[in-house]
Design an enzyme around this catalytic site. Structure first.
Site, PDB file in Angstrom:
ATOM      1  N   GLN A  71       0.929  -1.262   0.337  1.00 15.39           N
ATOM      2  CA  GLN A  71       0.108  -0.012  -0.283  1.00 15.39           C
ATOM      3  C   GLN A  71       0.981   1.432   0.116  1.00 15.39           C
ATOM      4  O   GLN A  71       1.935   1.115   0.344  1.00 15.39           O
ATOM      5  CB  GLN A  71      -0.694  -0.184   1.076  1.00 15.39           C
ATOM      6  CG  GLN A  71      -2.131  -1.021   1.133  1.00 15.39           C
ATOM      7  CD  GLN A  71      -2.828  -0.803   2.229  1.00 15.39           C
ATOM      8  OE1 GLN A  71      -2.289  -2.177   3.431  1.00 15.39           O
ATOM      9  NE2 GLN A  71      -3.399   0.224   2.608  1.00 15.39           N
ATOM     10  N   HIS A  72      -0.302   2.332  -0.387  1.00 14.27           N
ATOM     11  CA  HIS A  72       0.359   3.116   0.128  1.00 14.27           C
ATOM     12  C   HIS A  72       1.992   4.400  -0.779  1.00 14.27           C
ATOM     13  O   HIS A  72       1.931   5.158  -1.200  1.00 14.27           O
ATOM     14  CB  HIS A  72       0.920   3.660   0.857  1.00 14.27           C
ATOM     15  CG  HIS A  72       0.025   3.105   2.602  1.00 14.27           C
ATOM     16  ND1 HIS A  72      -0.636   3.564   2.525  1.00 14.27           N
ATOM     17  CD2 HIS A  72       0.856   1.882   3.454  1.00 14.27           C
ATOM     18  CE1 HIS A  72      -1.133   3.102   3.153  1.00 14.27           C
ATOM     19  NE2 HIS A  72      -0.659   2.595   3.902  1.00 14.27           N
ATOM     20  N   ASP A 232      -2.758  -4.764  -0.498  1.00 12.47           N
ATOM     21  CA  ASP A 232      -2.272  -6.429  -0.090  1.00 12.47           C
ATOM     22  C   ASP A 232      -3.021  -6.508   1.077  1.00 12.47           C
ATOM     23  O   ASP A 232      -3.552  -8.228   1.602  1.00 12.47           O
ATOM     24  CB  ASP A 232      -0.324  -6.422   0.078  1.00 12.47           C
ATOM     25  CG  ASP A 232       0.210  -5.394   0.609  1.00 12.47           C
ATOM     26  OD1 ASP A 232       0.901  -5.806   1.574  1.00 12.47           O
ATOM     27  OD2 ASP A 232      -0.772  -4.992   1.618  1.00 12.47           O
TER      28      ASP A 232
HETATM   29  O1  LIG Z   1       1.389  -0.167   4.807  1.00 12.22           O
HETATM   30  C1  LIG Z   1       0.863  -1.111   5.129  1.00 12.22           C
HETATM   31  C2  LIG Z   1      -0.688  -1.192   5.545  1.00 12.22           C
HETATM   32  O2  LIG Z   1      -0.512  -0.173   5.497  1.00 12.22           O
HETATM   33  C3  LIG Z   1       1.567  -2.331   5.049  1.00 12.22           C
HETATM   34  O3  LIG Z   1       1.058  -3.202   5.030  1.00 12.22           O
HETATM   35  C4  LIG Z   1       2.244  -2.346   2.949  1.00 12.22           C
HETATM   36  O4  LIG Z   1       1.639  -2.524   2.577  1.00 12.22           O
HETATM   37  C5  LIG Z   1       3.641  -3.171   3.448  1.00 12.22           C
HETATM   38  O5  LIG Z   1       2.511  -4.626   3.434  1.00 12.22           O
HETATM   39  P1  LIG Z   1       3.800  -6.257   3.387  1.00 12.22           P
HETATM   40  O6  LIG Z   1       5.296  -6.080   2.259  1.00 12.22           O
HETATM   41  O7  LIG Z   1       4.912  -6.252   3.940  1.00 12.22           O
HETATM   42  O8  LIG Z   1       2.569  -7.477   2.744  1.00 12.22           O
END
Ligand SMILES: O=C(CO)[C@@H](O)[C@H](O)COP(=O)(O)O
Ligand SMILES: Nc1ncnc2c1ncn2[C@@H]1O[C@H](COP(=O)(O)OP(=O)(O)O)[C@@H](O)[C@H]1O
Length: 465
Positions: A71-72, A232
């Site tokens: 995300q983000h 994700d």
């Molecule tokens: O910043 C967040 C949720 O707000 C993280 O969950 C990212 O989405 C990365 O996820 P992973 O790579 O650790 O699965």
């Protein structure tokens, strides 16, 4: 027997799962690594995706595709659809001050009320404000802003510079779950807050169309349907077929806690992000910057591999005889301490043993994530049992220590890539027109084994803002 492809483009790697659309049975899979670091050029994600797809036998025989993405991430595009600069990722903390600026200009409670989140360094809005102030020439070129999964889906459909269909920015699309992590989308009213976007970047820009839970984004050049995709964690919730009676903890690069709710969450403290899920509801979530890599790091410090570290840890008692690791190696988001660093505590000559240091790594990682469990519980999520996923959950010791730290039954689904499974689930939903009747994954139950000492001694050393 139509096939679907679920793609997980997360922090450390890209994973692909090819599944039977009706049964969910996995037929093929592939994976490819991503570069390390907290800023990555999206081209690296595209190269890894193509490698993982090739590793999985290609997409020529699939009828629908969906991308679950970290995300983000800030994918800034110019008018020609070119990526202006490498994307700042969710775990890049240089935009921490920018987040504080946005809060000062709008108000934390006002942010929470308007869009369900309060800016932290992770969120796209904070990265855009950083771009405005640190790289004004780049900010001035921004014609569109996408998220990692949006941009990959756009490219898969044939759009982009040097792509068959060209850089049509109007063809960018996303979904509610990922849009809700930007800091300028209101998942309760399902609309962008254009004022908050322009406040961050300094001007407006094209934003991806926000699609419904299984609304097609278009087609791939070969005719396969493109599902909307998801952030994700929301994809993982789909992959787990998570119910509103469940809370999940994912131990990947991030340590996330999330639970489906039917009503939006507005936490003025910002600890719980009031995100949307990928089914049309909501997914309140907390995220720690330090999770599975805490184990990698301490294993490297002790000069052992992950499995040996787990074996060492299993030889120490709960509480590690007073040894405590505050695992904020990369700064921390929950609690919001972006400039923090890790620290060891309680060490004496008697208790400074490899076993105690190893156990303190597992306990510190999970006690830190437990801050998120308590916060999600406080906003009304059901946490009577916790479903544990992510790469870090593959260690049996992690599950056992989780049962001690969280103090509730731990359900560990069979090892698998649940983000990619969830993306495949969404692709099947888009293809079949309804959520597919896939069986829930088999799982192991680890009974609750509360050891309150672990969190008690952790809180004693936890730094405060
Ligand atoms: O910043 C967040 C949720 O707000 C993280 O969950 C990212 O989405 C990365 O996820 P992973 O790579 O650790 O699965
Ligand atoms: N068998 C295992 N035991 C413990 N940890 C593991 C195992 N396999 C992978 N990991 C950890 O999982 C992490 C990657 O998890 P993953 O969920 O794939 O990350 P992300 O989705 O953030 O890219 C790595 O940091 C690695 O240390």
């Amino acid at each position: 027997m139509p096939l679907v492809a679920g793609i997980d483009s997360s922090t450390q790697s890209c994973k692909v799962s090819i599944r039977d659309a009706e049964s969910g049975a996995q037929l093929r899979s592939g994976a490819a690594p991503h570069p390390a670091g907290t800023e990555v050029h999206p081209q690296a994600w595209w190269d890894a995706l193509r490698q993982a797809v090739s590793d999985a036998g290609g997409l020529d025989d699939v009828a629908a595709v969906s991308v679950g993405g970290q995300q983000h991430g800030m994918v800034a595009l110019d008018g020609d659809g070119q990526v202006i600069r490498p994307a700042l990722l969710w775990n890049d903390t240089r935009s921490a001050q920018a987040a504080e600026q946005l809060i000062a200009e709008v108000g934390a409670a006002q942010y929470a009320q308007r869009i369900g989140v309060v800016p932290v360094a992770s969120f796209t809005c904070s990265k855009l404000r950083w771009l405005r102030d640190a790289e004004p020439e780049n900010a001035a070129q921004v014609a569109a802003v996408a998220l990692p999964h949006d941009w990959l889906s756009w490219r898969l459909r044939g759009f982009g510079p040097e792509q068959p269909l060209g850089p049509a920015l109007s063809q960018l699309a996303t979904d509610r779950s990922d849009a809700s992590g930007t800091g300028y989308f209101d998942p309760a009213r399902n609309r962008y807050d254009a004022e908050l976007f322009a406040l961050a970047l300094g001007h407006d820009a094209v934003l991806p169309r926000v699609l419904g839970p299984a609304e097609p984004a278009g087609e791939l050049p070969g005719g396969a349907a493109m599902a909307p995709g998801a952030g994700d964690n929301a994809a993982a919730a789909l992959g787990l077929q998570l119910a509103t009676t469940d809370t999940a903890v994912s131990i990947g690069t991030s340590g996330t806690v999330f639970a489906p709710t039917e009503v939006p969450v507005h936490d003025p403290t910002g600890t719980v992000a009031g995100f949307a899920d990928a089914r049309g509801g909501f997914l309140p979530l907390t995220a720690a910057l330090n999770a599975a890599r805490v184990i990698d790091t301490v294993a490297a410090v002790l000069g052992v591999d992950r499995d040996t570290l787990a074996h060492l840890a299993s030889e120490a008692p709960p509480g590690a005889q007073g040894v405590v690791l505050i695992p904020h190696f990369e700064g921390e988001r929950t609690p919001n301490l972006p400039a923090a660093r890790a620290s060891w505590h309680g060490l004496s000559m008697a208790n400074s043993t490899p076993a105690n240091l190893a156990r303190a790594a597992f306990e510190g990682m999970l006690a830190n994530i437990n801050i998120g469990v308590q916060a999600v519980r406080a906003v009304g999520a059901a946490t009577d049992r916790i479903i544990l996923i992510g790469g870090g959950a593959r260690s049996a010791l992690t599950g056992r220590v989780a049962a001690q730290v969280f103090g509730v039954d731990i359900v560990v689904p069979e090892p698998g890539e649940y983000v990619a499974r969830g993306a495949a689930f969404q692709a099947a939903w888009t293809l079949l027109g309804a959520p597919p009747p896939w069986p829930a994954p088999a799982s192991e139950l680890i009974p609750a084994d509360p050891e309150p000492l672990i969190s008690e001694q952790f809180r004693r050393y936890l730094p405060h803002r």
